[in-house]
Structure formats: structure tokens, C-alpha cells
Design a protein around this motif. Structure first.
Motif, PDB file in Angstrom:
ATOM      1  N   GLY A  50      -1.060  34.336 -13.257  1.00 55.80           N
ATOM      2  CA  GLY A  50      -1.391  35.285 -12.205  1.00 55.80           C
ATOM      3  C   GLY A  50      -0.472  35.174 -11.003  1.00 55.80           C
ATOM      4  N   SER A  51      -0.900  35.802  -9.897  1.00 61.38           N
ATOM      5  CA  SER A  51      -0.033  35.906  -8.726  1.00 61.38           C
ATOM      6  C   SER A  51       0.172  34.566  -8.026  1.00 61.38           C
ATOM      7  CB  SER A  51      -0.602  36.924  -7.731  1.00 61.38           C
ATOM      8  OG  SER A  51      -1.923  36.586  -7.374  1.00 61.38           O
ATOM      9  N   ASP A  52      -0.768  33.621  -8.194  1.00 59.33           N
ATOM     10  CA  ASP A  52      -0.606  32.327  -7.531  1.00 59.33           C
ATOM     11  C   ASP A  52       0.362  31.416  -8.274  1.00 59.33           C
ATOM     12  OD1 ASP A  52      -2.338  32.970  -5.476  1.00 59.33           O
ATOM     13  OD2 ASP A  52      -4.107  32.268  -6.572  1.00 59.33           O
ATOM     14  N   GLY A  53       0.488  31.614  -9.593  1.00 61.27           N
ATOM     15  CA  GLY A  53       1.340  30.716 -10.365  1.00 61.27           C
ATOM     16  C   GLY A  53       2.520  31.403 -11.003  1.00 61.27           C
ATOM     17  N   TYR A  54       2.846  32.615 -10.529  1.00 62.01           N
ATOM     18  CA  TYR A  54       3.955  33.380 -11.116  1.00 62.01           C
ATOM     19  C   TYR A  54       5.278  32.657 -10.921  1.00 62.01           C
ATOM     20  CZ  TYR A  54       7.690  36.848 -11.079  1.00 62.01           C
ATOM     21  OH  TYR A  54       8.858  37.511 -11.270  1.00 62.01           O
ATOM     22  N   THR A  55       6.069  32.590 -11.990  1.00 62.76           N
ATOM     23  CA  THR A  55       7.409  32.007 -11.902  1.00 62.76           C
ATOM     24  C   THR A  55       8.412  32.897 -12.626  1.00 62.76           C
ATOM     25  OG1 THR A  55       7.007  30.661 -13.893  1.00 62.76           O
ATOM     26  CG2 THR A  55       6.606  29.621 -11.753  1.00 62.76           C
ATOM     27  N   TYR A  56       9.645  32.797 -12.192  1.00 59.21           N
ATOM     28  CA  TYR A  56      10.735  33.590 -12.765  1.00 59.21           C
ATOM     29  C   TYR A  56      11.843  32.606 -13.072  1.00 59.21           C
ATOM     30  CZ  TYR A  56      13.478  37.842 -13.346  1.00 59.21           C
ATOM     31  OH  TYR A  56      14.214  38.867 -13.870  1.00 59.21           O
ATOM     32  N   ASN A  57      12.026  32.310 -14.358  1.00 59.19           N
ATOM     33  CA  ASN A  57      12.779  31.122 -14.735  1.00 59.19           C
ATOM     34  C   ASN A  57      14.073  31.441 -15.478  1.00 59.19           C
ATOM     35  OD1 ASN A  57      10.557  29.236 -13.951  1.00 59.19           O
ATOM     36  ND2 ASN A  57       9.489  30.369 -15.547  1.00 59.19           N
ATOM     37  N   TYR A  58      15.147  30.769 -15.055  1.00 59.53           N
ATOM     38  CA  TYR A  58      16.406  30.810 -15.782  1.00 59.53           C
ATOM     39  C   TYR A  58      16.448  29.586 -16.695  1.00 59.53           C
ATOM     40  CZ  TYR A  58      18.596  34.517 -13.001  1.00 59.53           C
ATOM     41  OH  TYR A  58      18.920  35.718 -12.431  1.00 59.53           O
ATOM     42  N   TYR A  59      15.560  29.569 -17.679  1.00 60.68           N
ATOM     43  CA  TYR A  59      15.507  28.413 -18.560  1.00 60.68           C
ATOM     44  C   TYR A  59      16.735  28.307 -19.452  1.00 60.68           C
ATOM     45  CZ  TYR A  59      10.450  27.762 -17.829  1.00 60.68           C
ATOM     46  OH  TYR A  59       9.227  27.518 -17.321  1.00 60.68           O
ATOM     47  N   VAL A  60      17.127  29.435 -19.979  1.00 61.79           N
ATOM     48  CA  VAL A  60      17.836  29.386 -21.250  1.00 61.79           C
ATOM     49  C   VAL A  60      19.229  30.002 -21.147  1.00 61.79           C
ATOM     50  CG1 VAL A  60      15.957  29.104 -22.858  1.00 61.79           C
ATOM     51  CG2 VAL A  60      16.258  31.291 -21.820  1.00 61.79           C
ATOM     52  N   PRO A 108      10.318  25.109 -21.764  1.00 60.79           N
ATOM     53  CA  PRO A 108      11.650  24.887 -22.343  1.00 60.79           C
ATOM     54  C   PRO A 108      12.537  24.097 -21.393  1.00 60.79           C
ATOM     55  CG  PRO A 108      10.995  27.195 -22.516  1.00 60.79           C
ATOM     56  CD  PRO A 108      10.023  26.531 -21.593  1.00 60.79           C
ATOM     57  N   PRO A 109      13.509  23.374 -21.925  1.00 62.95           N
ATOM     58  CA  PRO A 109      14.458  22.668 -21.051  1.00 62.95           C
ATOM     59  C   PRO A 109      15.287  23.674 -20.263  1.00 62.95           C
ATOM     60  CG  PRO A 109      15.218  22.609 -23.332  1.00 62.95           C
ATOM     61  CD  PRO A 109      13.837  23.194 -23.359  1.00 62.95           C
ATOM     62  N   ARG A 110      15.571  23.337 -19.033  1.00 63.36           N
ATOM     63  CA  ARG A 110      16.308  24.273 -18.186  1.00 63.36           C
ATOM     64  C   ARG A 110      17.787  24.277 -18.549  1.00 63.36           C
ATOM     65  NH1 ARG A 110      19.750  22.194 -14.706  1.00 63.36           N
ATOM     66  NH2 ARG A 110      19.600  19.999 -14.091  1.00 63.36           N
ATOM     67  N   GLY A 111      18.466  25.344 -18.139  1.00 63.49           N
ATOM     68  CA  GLY A 111      19.919  25.389 -18.219  1.00 63.49           C
ATOM     69  C   GLY A 111      20.466  25.543 -19.626  1.00 63.49           C
ATOM     70  N   THR A 112      21.659  24.981 -19.828  1.00 64.84           N
ATOM     71  CA  THR A 112      22.366  25.159 -21.081  1.00 64.84           C
ATOM     72  C   THR A 112      21.585  24.604 -22.265  1.00 64.84           C
ATOM     73  OG1 THR A 112      24.415  24.689 -22.287  1.00 64.84           O
ATOM     74  CG2 THR A 112      23.668  23.028 -20.722  1.00 64.84           C
ATOM     75  N   GLN A 113      21.641  25.329 -23.369  1.00 64.47           N
ATOM     76  CA  GLN A 113      21.013  24.882 -24.614  1.00 64.47           C
ATOM     77  C   GLN A 113      22.048  24.300 -25.571  1.00 64.47           C
ATOM     78  OE1 GLN A 113      17.504  25.123 -24.830  1.00 64.47           O
ATOM     79  NE2 GLN A 113      17.896  25.619 -22.674  1.00 64.47           N
ATOM     80  N   ASN A 114      23.269  24.139 -25.080  1.00 67.58           N
ATOM     81  CA  ASN A 114      24.341  23.531 -25.867  1.00 67.58           C
ATOM     82  C   ASN A 114      24.343  22.029 -25.610  1.00 67.58           C
ATOM     83  OD1 ASN A 114      26.704  22.602 -27.008  1.00 67.58           O
ATOM     84  ND2 ASN A 114      27.980  24.270 -26.237  1.00 67.58           N
ATOM     85  N   PRO A 115      23.999  21.203 -26.611  1.00 65.54           N
ATOM     86  CA  PRO A 115      23.906  19.750 -26.367  1.00 65.54           C
ATOM     87  C   PRO A 115      25.230  19.118 -25.977  1.00 65.54           C
ATOM     88  CG  PRO A 115      23.783  20.236 -28.727  1.00 65.54           C
ATOM     89  CD  PRO A 115      23.708  21.557 -28.014  1.00 65.54           C
ATOM     90  N   GLU A 116      26.348  19.803 -26.184  1.00 69.99           N
ATOM     91  CA  GLU A 116      27.650  19.233 -25.838  1.00 69.99           C
ATOM     92  C   GLU A 116      28.037  19.512 -24.390  1.00 69.99           C
ATOM     93  OE1 GLU A 116      30.646  20.466 -28.524  1.00 69.99           O
ATOM     94  OE2 GLU A 116      29.655  19.658 -30.311  1.00 69.99           O
ATOM     95  N   ARG A 117      27.207  20.296 -23.694  1.00 69.43           N
ATOM     96  CA  ARG A 117      27.537  20.628 -22.307  1.00 69.43           C
ATOM     97  C   ARG A 117      26.510  20.021 -21.358  1.00 69.43           C
ATOM     98  NH1 ARG A 117      28.848  26.821 -21.207  1.00 69.43           N
ATOM     99  NH2 ARG A 117      29.734  25.845 -19.359  1.00 69.43           N
ATOM    100  N   LYS A 118      26.924  19.756 -20.148  1.00 68.00           N
ATOM    101  CA  LYS A 118      26.032  19.330 -19.081  1.00 68.00           C
ATOM    102  C   LYS A 118      26.166  20.325 -17.948  1.00 68.00           C
ATOM    103  CE  LYS A 118      24.847  15.500 -16.000  1.00 68.00           C
ATOM    104  NZ  LYS A 118      25.181  14.118 -15.574  1.00 68.00           N
ATOM    105  N   ASN A 119      25.035  21.015 -17.660  1.00 69.99           N
ATOM    106  CA  ASN A 119      25.041  22.081 -16.662  1.00 69.99           C
ATOM    107  C   ASN A 119      26.139  23.104 -17.003  1.00 69.99           C
ATOM    108  OD1 ASN A 119      22.902  20.875 -15.287  1.00 69.99           O
ATOM    109  ND2 ASN A 119      24.285  19.584 -14.098  1.00 69.99           N
ATOM    110  N   CYS A 120      27.111  23.274 -16.106  1.00 71.01           N
ATOM    111  CA  CYS A 120      28.181  24.254 -16.355  1.00 71.01           C
ATOM    112  C   CYS A 120      29.491  23.579 -16.756  1.00 71.01           C
ATOM    113  CB  CYS A 120      28.415  25.106 -15.104  1.00 71.01           C
ATOM    114  SG  CYS A 120      26.998  26.094 -14.619  1.00 71.01           S
ATOM    115  N   GLY A 121      29.429  22.290 -17.074  1.00 70.17           N
ATOM    116  CA  GLY A 121      30.645  21.580 -17.443  1.00 70.17           C
ATOM    117  C   GLY A 121      31.133  21.964 -18.823  1.00 70.17           C
ATOM    118  N   PRO A 122      32.359  21.584 -19.162  1.00 68.35           N
ATOM    119  CA  PRO A 122      32.924  21.961 -20.462  1.00 68.35           C
ATOM    120  C   PRO A 122      32.274  21.196 -21.604  1.00 68.35           C
ATOM    121  CG  PRO A 122      34.414  20.485 -19.311  1.00 68.35           C
ATOM    122  CD  PRO A 122      33.303  20.804 -18.350  1.00 68.35           C
ATOM    123  N   ALA A 123      32.255  21.812 -22.783  1.00 68.46           N
ATOM    124  CA  ALA A 123      31.749  21.125 -23.976  1.00 68.46           C
ATOM    125  C   ALA A 123      32.612  19.900 -24.258  1.00 68.46           C
ATOM    126  CB  ALA A 123      31.768  22.075 -25.167  1.00 68.46           C
TER     127      ALA A 123
END
Length: 294
Positions: A227-237, A258-273
């Protein structure tokens, strides 16, 4: 004279002189214009093409070539101006707080945050009755609220799922396979774009650039489960694949985060694979503060 002598030469058409890509674009535009003209002619011949949602579906009225289709409204039992709708007591306090930010003669400046609040209260979408209620609060004609609600794509004017999955459709994500991501979602959930699953849990939409092009393709998850008290807008994936996005949907179905951010296990945040190859340590400071004096 021989027959060859009487042959006349025809000048090439302007379209034929265009590059191949431009010719293709021109053909598509002509096709869209032709389709739109045919639909307009059909509507002129029909006395009431949108007399009901069923008639609209039967005539294909929503199958428009242009984005103006998003601006149409058809009354239905759960979305019409005669429905009773008002903000809850708690949300009315939030409305008064919103209005306190603006001079009394500029109440209409609060339309956008009030539409957002109404959308959260109503389970992720804004019925026309809520727009009318907001118009009364700020003292404007309802059309002033309608034109705001139809301009911003983050306002949903039809039902959405408790998890509204928004696939980025802008160029970097499209090049990186966002259409495959959307196809995988629609196939797995058994719906079309902007339809809601039978359990009311999921719907799939499209959003333009989410500002995470370095980790394309990606989706955002609008979570209306609380509902309106717990609404979230997430950049999970981010860094999604068709297989991974289906796994994430099932995580949401189980109530998991879900885990936040990149779903590529070879990357960390926005770093290179594979990890960093440069800037591996702290950068050395300049020998003195005044570089010109060094």
C-alpha cells in the motif's frame, strides 16, 4: 528506328535516391500513415466505435499506430467518474501537507504529488474518479488533472499487478536485449504488455531510460504489495538475461527480495566483468597544491 530507339528513360523517384536505411524508414512511416488513415475512415463510418470496452476490443479500436492511444479513456464498472473515491484520513493529512508547500492561489502545483499518492492508495493505478477528486481539492477543471496524468508515463490509468515490472526500452537496453527480456516475462507470466496476471500479482510495462545504461538491460519493479505506506520503486535488476529475469519473478512470487544491482556474477556494481584492470590503488596526490608553482 529500332525499338531501342523509341525507349524513354524514366527519372528515378526521390525515394529511390535515398540510402537503404532511409528508404526502409520512409516505407514504415507511409505504412503507419496508411494504417492511421484507414482507422480514421473506419471511425467516421462507425456511429459509435467505442460504445463499450467489449466493442472496443471487438473492433480493434486500441490497435493504434501512434502513442495517442495511451490518452484514451473508456468508462468501465471499476473506472468511471461516478465511482465514489476519496483520500483516506491518513492520506488526506498528506494532501494538506503537500498543499502547504505552495501559495494558496497555486494549489494546482500539488497535482503531481497528489496523483502519485492516489496511485499508491489505489493499488498502483489512478482511476478517473481519483483525478476528479484531486481537481476538486485544488479547484481546477478535471481536464487540468487529466492532461497531467496522461502526460507522465509513471501514472498508470489501468489496473497493474502488485508487482509492476517495467522493462527499459531505450536504445542501450534495446541493443543489449531488452526485447528478449520483455518476451521472456510475457511468455512466463502468460500475459500481454500492460495486462495483469490472473492472481493479480504481476503486470509488465515499458519505461524509457532509467539512467543505468552501463548495466543494460534492466527493469524496475514498482512494488504495491504494502500500500501507500510501504510503496517502493526498486532498481533491483541490471545486466539481465531472459533466464535470470524469470528467476527474479519467482523470487518476488515467494516474497523474497531480489539482490540489487547487476545480476552478472563477474561484475561488481558498474565495474568491468572480471574485475578492475586500472586504478587499482589510491591515486597519488599532486606534489603541491599550486600546480603552476610545482
Amino acid at each position: 528506328r529500332t525499338p531501342a530507339d523509341t525507349t524513354t528513360t524514366t527519372a528515378p523517384s526521390p525515394a529511390a535516391m535515398l540510402p537503404p536505411a532511409a528508404r526502409l524508414a520512409a516505407r514504415r512511416l507511409l505504412g503507419l500513415a496508411s494504417a492511421s488513415a484507414s482507422q480514421s475512415a473506419a471511425r467516421r463510418l462507425s456511429p459509435s466505435p467505442i460504445s463499450s470496452p467489449a466493442a472496443a476490443a471487438a473492433t480493434g479500436y486500441f490497435s493504434r499506430a501512434f502513442s495517442s492511444a495511451l490518452n484514451y479513456h473508456i468508462d468501465s464498472p471499476d473506472n468511471n467518474p461516478n465511482m465514489p473515491w476519496e483520500f483516506t484520513k491518513d492520506n488526506m493529512e498528506k494532501v494538506n501537507e503537500i498543499l502547504s508547500h505552495y501559495p494558496s492561489n497555486y494549489k494546482q502545483s500539488g497535482i503531481i504529488p497528489m496523483l502519485d499518492l492516489a496511485q499508491q492508495q489505489h493499488g498502483g493505478w489512478v482511476p478517473v474518479a481519483a483525478m476528479d477528486a484531486i481537481a476538486k481539492i485544488v479547484g481546477v477543471a478535471p481536464i487540468r488533472v487529466y492532461e497531467v496524468a496522461t502526460f507522465y508515463s509513471m501514472f498508470n490509468r489501468t489496473k497493474v499487478g502488485k508487482y509492476h515490472l517495467l522493462v527499459c526500452g531505450t536504445t542501450p537496453c534495446m541493443i543489449r536485449g531488452s526485447r528478449d527480456i520483455e518476451d521472456a516475462l510475457l511468455k512466463h507470466l502468460g500475459v500481454k504488455r500492460n495486462e495483469v496476471t490472473s492472481d493479480g500479482l504481476f503486470s509488465v510495462g515499458e519505461m524509457e531510460c532509467m539512467g543505468c545504461c552501463v548495466n543494460a538491460p534492466m527493469i524496475a519493479v514498482a512494488d504495491y504489495t504494502k500500500g501507500s505506506d510501504g510503496y517502493t520503486y526498486n532498481y533491483y535488476v541490471e545486466d539481465l538475461t531472459p533466464k535470470r529475469v524469470v528467476e527474479l519473478v519467482e523470487m518476488l512470487r515467494r516474497g523474497e527480495t531480489p539482490p540489487r544491482g547487476t545480476q552478472n556474477p563477474e561484475r561488481k556494481n558498474c565495474g568491468p566483468a572480471g574485475g578492475m584492470t586500472t586504478l587499482l590503488g589510491e591515486p597519488k596526490p599532486p606534489p603541491c597544491r599550486d600546480l603552476d608553482a610545482c
